[in-house]
Design an enzyme around this catalytic site. Sequence first.
Site, PDB file in Angstrom:
ATOM      1  N   GLU A  70       0.810  -1.233   0.000  1.00 31.78           N
ATOM      2  CA  GLU A  70       0.000   0.000   0.000  1.00 31.78           C
ATOM      3  C   GLU A  70       0.842   1.282   0.000  1.00 31.78           C
ATOM      4  O   GLU A  70       0.616   2.209   0.778  1.00 31.78           O
ATOM      5  CB  GLU A  70      -0.942  -0.020   1.215  1.00 31.78           C
ATOM      6  CG  GLU A  70      -1.858  -1.222   1.206  1.00 31.78           C
ATOM      7  CD  GLU A  70      -2.742  -1.310   2.466  1.00 31.78           C
ATOM      8  OE1 GLU A  70      -2.813  -0.353   3.241  1.00 31.78           O
ATOM      9  OE2 GLU A  70      -3.350  -2.383   2.667  1.00 31.78           O
ATOM     10  N   ASP A  74      -1.353  -4.085  -3.052  1.00 35.71           N
ATOM     11  CA  ASP A  74      -2.134  -2.867  -2.781  1.00 35.71           C
ATOM     12  C   ASP A  74      -3.621  -3.126  -3.014  1.00 35.71           C
ATOM     13  O   ASP A  74      -4.010  -4.149  -3.587  1.00 35.71           O
ATOM     14  CB  ASP A  74      -1.641  -1.714  -3.672  1.00 35.71           C
ATOM     15  CG  ASP A  74      -1.741  -0.348  -2.993  1.00 35.71           C
ATOM     16  OD1 ASP A  74      -0.915   0.537  -3.307  1.00 35.71           O
ATOM     17  OD2 ASP A  74      -2.653  -0.173  -2.140  1.00 35.71           O
ATOM     18  N   GLU A  78      -6.215 -10.672  -1.165  1.00 31.73           N
ATOM     19  CA  GLU A  78      -6.995 -10.482   0.075  1.00 31.73           C
ATOM     20  C   GLU A  78      -8.495 -10.410  -0.254  1.00 31.73           C
ATOM     21  O   GLU A  78      -9.218  -9.569   0.220  1.00 31.73           O
ATOM     22  CB  GLU A  78      -6.539  -9.213   0.803  1.00 31.73           C
ATOM     23  CG  GLU A  78      -5.056  -9.174   1.100  1.00 31.73           C
ATOM     24  CD  GLU A  78      -4.609  -7.918   1.827  1.00 31.73           C
ATOM     25  OE1 GLU A  78      -5.480  -7.171   2.327  1.00 31.73           O
ATOM     26  OE2 GLU A  78      -3.392  -7.672   1.917  1.00 31.73           O
TER      27      GLU A  78
HETATM   28  O1  G3I Z   1      -3.029  -7.799  18.892  1.00 29.34           O
HETATM   29  C1  G3I Z   1      -3.880  -6.818  19.502  1.00 29.34           C
HETATM   30  C2  G3I Z   1      -4.397  -7.336  20.845  1.00 29.34           C
HETATM   31  O2  G3I Z   1      -3.293  -7.489  21.739  1.00 29.34           O
HETATM   32  C3  G3I Z   1      -5.408  -6.349  21.402  1.00 29.34           C
HETATM   33  O3  G3I Z   1      -5.948  -6.860  22.594  1.00 29.34           O
HETATM   34  C4  G3I Z   1      -6.520  -6.150  20.375  1.00 29.34           C
HETATM   35  C5  G3I Z   1      -7.563  -5.177  20.901  1.00 29.34           C
HETATM   36  O4  G3I Z   1      -7.533  -4.010  20.168  1.00 29.34           O
HETATM   37  O5  G3I Z   1      -5.957  -5.617  19.146  1.00 29.34           O
HETATM   38  C6  G3I Z   1      -5.056  -6.552  18.574  1.00 29.34           C
HETATM   39  O6  G3I Z   1      -4.530  -6.007  17.386  1.00 29.34           O
HETATM   40  C7  G3I Z   1      -5.461  -5.999  16.295  1.00 29.34           C
HETATM   41  C8  G3I Z   1      -4.827  -6.767  15.123  1.00 29.34           C
HETATM   42  O7  G3I Z   1      -5.669  -6.703  13.959  1.00 29.34           O
HETATM   43  C9  G3I Z   1      -4.591  -8.232  15.479  1.00 29.34           C
HETATM   44  O8  G3I Z   1      -5.811  -8.856  15.739  1.00 29.34           O
HETATM   45  C10 G3I Z   1      -5.666  -4.554  15.872  1.00 29.34           C
HETATM   46  O9  G3I Z   1      -6.375  -3.896  16.904  1.00 29.34           O
HETATM   47  C11 G3I Z   1      -6.483  -4.507  14.578  1.00 29.34           C
HETATM   48  O10 G3I Z   1      -6.546  -3.183  14.099  1.00 29.34           O
HETATM   49  C12 G3I Z   1      -5.800  -5.349  13.510  1.00 29.34           C
HETATM   50  O11 G3I Z   1      -6.632  -5.334  12.345  1.00 29.34           O
HETATM   51  C13 G3I Z   1      -5.996  -5.885  11.194  1.00 29.34           C
HETATM   52  C14 G3I Z   1      -5.845  -4.764  10.160  1.00 29.34           C
HETATM   53  O12 G3I Z   1      -5.244  -5.298   8.973  1.00 29.34           O
HETATM   54  C15 G3I Z   1      -4.965  -3.658  10.693  1.00 29.34           C
HETATM   55  O13 G3I Z   1      -4.852  -2.662   9.687  1.00 29.34           O
HETATM   56  C16 G3I Z   1      -6.894  -6.970  10.608  1.00 29.34           C
HETATM   57  O14 G3I Z   1      -6.978  -8.081  11.505  1.00 29.34           O
HETATM   58  C17 G3I Z   1      -6.355  -7.433   9.266  1.00 29.34           C
HETATM   59  O15 G3I Z   1      -7.290  -8.296   8.624  1.00 29.34           O
HETATM   60  C18 G3I Z   1      -6.119  -6.252   8.340  1.00 29.34           C
HETATM   61  O16 G3I Z   1      -5.522  -6.720   7.177  1.00 29.34           O
HETATM   62  C19 G3I Z   1      -5.103  -5.700   6.230  1.00 29.34           C
HETATM   63  C20 G3I Z   1      -3.929  -6.274   5.474  1.00 29.34           C
HETATM   64  O17 G3I Z   1      -2.911  -6.591   6.381  1.00 29.34           O
HETATM   65  C21 G3I Z   1      -3.453  -5.283   4.413  1.00 29.34           C
HETATM   66  N1  G3I Z   1      -4.558  -4.961   3.509  1.00 29.34           N
HETATM   67  C22 G3I Z   1      -5.733  -4.423   4.186  1.00 29.34           C
HETATM   68  C23 G3I Z   1      -6.239  -5.405   5.231  1.00 29.34           C
HETATM   69  C24 G3I Z   1      -7.476  -4.853   5.906  1.00 29.34           C
HETATM   70  O18 G3I Z   1      -7.148  -3.692   6.636  1.00 29.34           O
END
Ligand code: G3I
Length: 425
Positions: free
Chosen positions: A150, A207, A276
């Site tokens: 991205e 991306d 994705e």
């Molecule tokens: O690991 C912490 C945990 O310790 C905490 O208790 C919990 C509560 O907030 O958060 C956990 O982290 C979360 C992480 O996923 C792991 O589960 C983050 O808050 C959360 O924001 C994060 O979201 C991920 C997101 O990327 C972040 O931008 C999604 O699971 C994931 O599916 C998503 O994937 C991205 C790709 O990597 C790139 N392309 C876009 C796609 C969607 O955003």
Amino acid sequence: MLPAMAGMPVAYASTAQTDIPSLKEVYREDFLVGCAFSERDLSGARLSLIRSQFNVLTMENAMKPDALRNAAGGFTFGLADSMIASIGRDGLPLHGHTLVWHQQSPAWLNRDEQGGILARAEAERNLAGHIESVAGHFAGKVISWDVVNEAVMDNPPNPRDWRASLRQTDWLNAFANGAGQSGADYVERAFLLAREADPAAKLYYNDYNLDGQAKAIAVAAMVKEINDRYIARGNTRLLIEGIGMQAHYHIRTKPEDVEASLKRFVALGVEVSISELDVFVTGAAETLTPAQEKMQAELYARLFLVFRKYAAHIERVTFWGLDNGSSWRKKQFPLLFDASLAPKEAFRAVTDPEGYLGIALETPAVSAQNTEAPANTPASASGENLPAEAPARSTGFPWWAAAAVAGIAAGIAACLLIRRRKKAG
Ligand code: G3I
């Protein structure tokens, strides 16, 4: 049996649904079919479903910079390594996601303790330190990497100038800081470091919104320039070998736009992965209505007709999660299995797109398929037509229709038998 992982109970995989088609088998001649997974997916019915449906995996979060680094700059490979050990027993190949991103990355990679942007030299050291250690650690355990994720802005106003189309990230700004030059070279630098750290891995640029033609033009210009420079140095292999189209779509996405971008990327000589994939149903309530299920299923079917048409250039189609319940966009019900792991209408459509759309595909005249890049202007989205040259596929009778016919036939036979017995008294 799964190895006990930190905090995870050891569980025998219970059987998932086995009386349904397997996505990896349906597309075995076309491309790998995968899903994003987390540690919660490595036991019970979830693991059984993954084993039966997919032949490539991507860790949803466990290999991102924030998961692999601690505040002191050290490395935390434990969880990712235990997850690799688990899937390794099934021989499931792994795609690495991701080395360089502006999200889910520790701030100290690009900023000092006061929050100021680092100077170029320090950012260069941090980029090299991260990629050399991480790509080196996982060398031999991943088939490919999303090296940079991205980096290009949405709807760039001047897409042919890819440097001007880059997103203003900390990496870009740190590489420009005190350098008297654009920081755009952080992208190429990242790929060169990854190639050196893991020569066997295929290197991807990944991306989203690449069905938007302006962004696709900017990405294509960036990939072409970096690859042309790499080949001009006497290399025989491309540096950026693949483009990941994340494909976070919604029910109004146009397959024609997806195809226009696929053509553009294929013309660069790179492979493409749909990295994705999910299809959001925007405006959904607590559950999907039958009409929403059908709209989502039809779009999935139309997308897979396009993917099949370009299968020679597509390495992998990865769904961004196993089921609606664990999806990052769970409220839009975007995946093929519902929260109870039951296959949805969309699953049925993907396992037999022609059948689901009711297309009697004539065997096309033997001619080269039109997979040339479009003219160098953003292809305008054409009408809502299916890809005209969709290749002939045996319109095998879909499994669900065969079951329905068998049921009706059995009913008729039973009625005839009853009538004959009544007549016989
Ligand atoms: O690991 C912490 C945990 O310790 C905490 O208790 C919990 C509560 O907030 O958060 C956990 O982290 C979360 C992480 O996923 C792991 O589960 C983050 O808050 C959360 O924001 C994060 O979201 C991920 C997101 O990327 C972040 O931008 C999604 O699971 C994931 O599916 C998503 O994937 C991205 C790709 O990597 C790139 N392309 C876009 C796609 C969607 O955003």
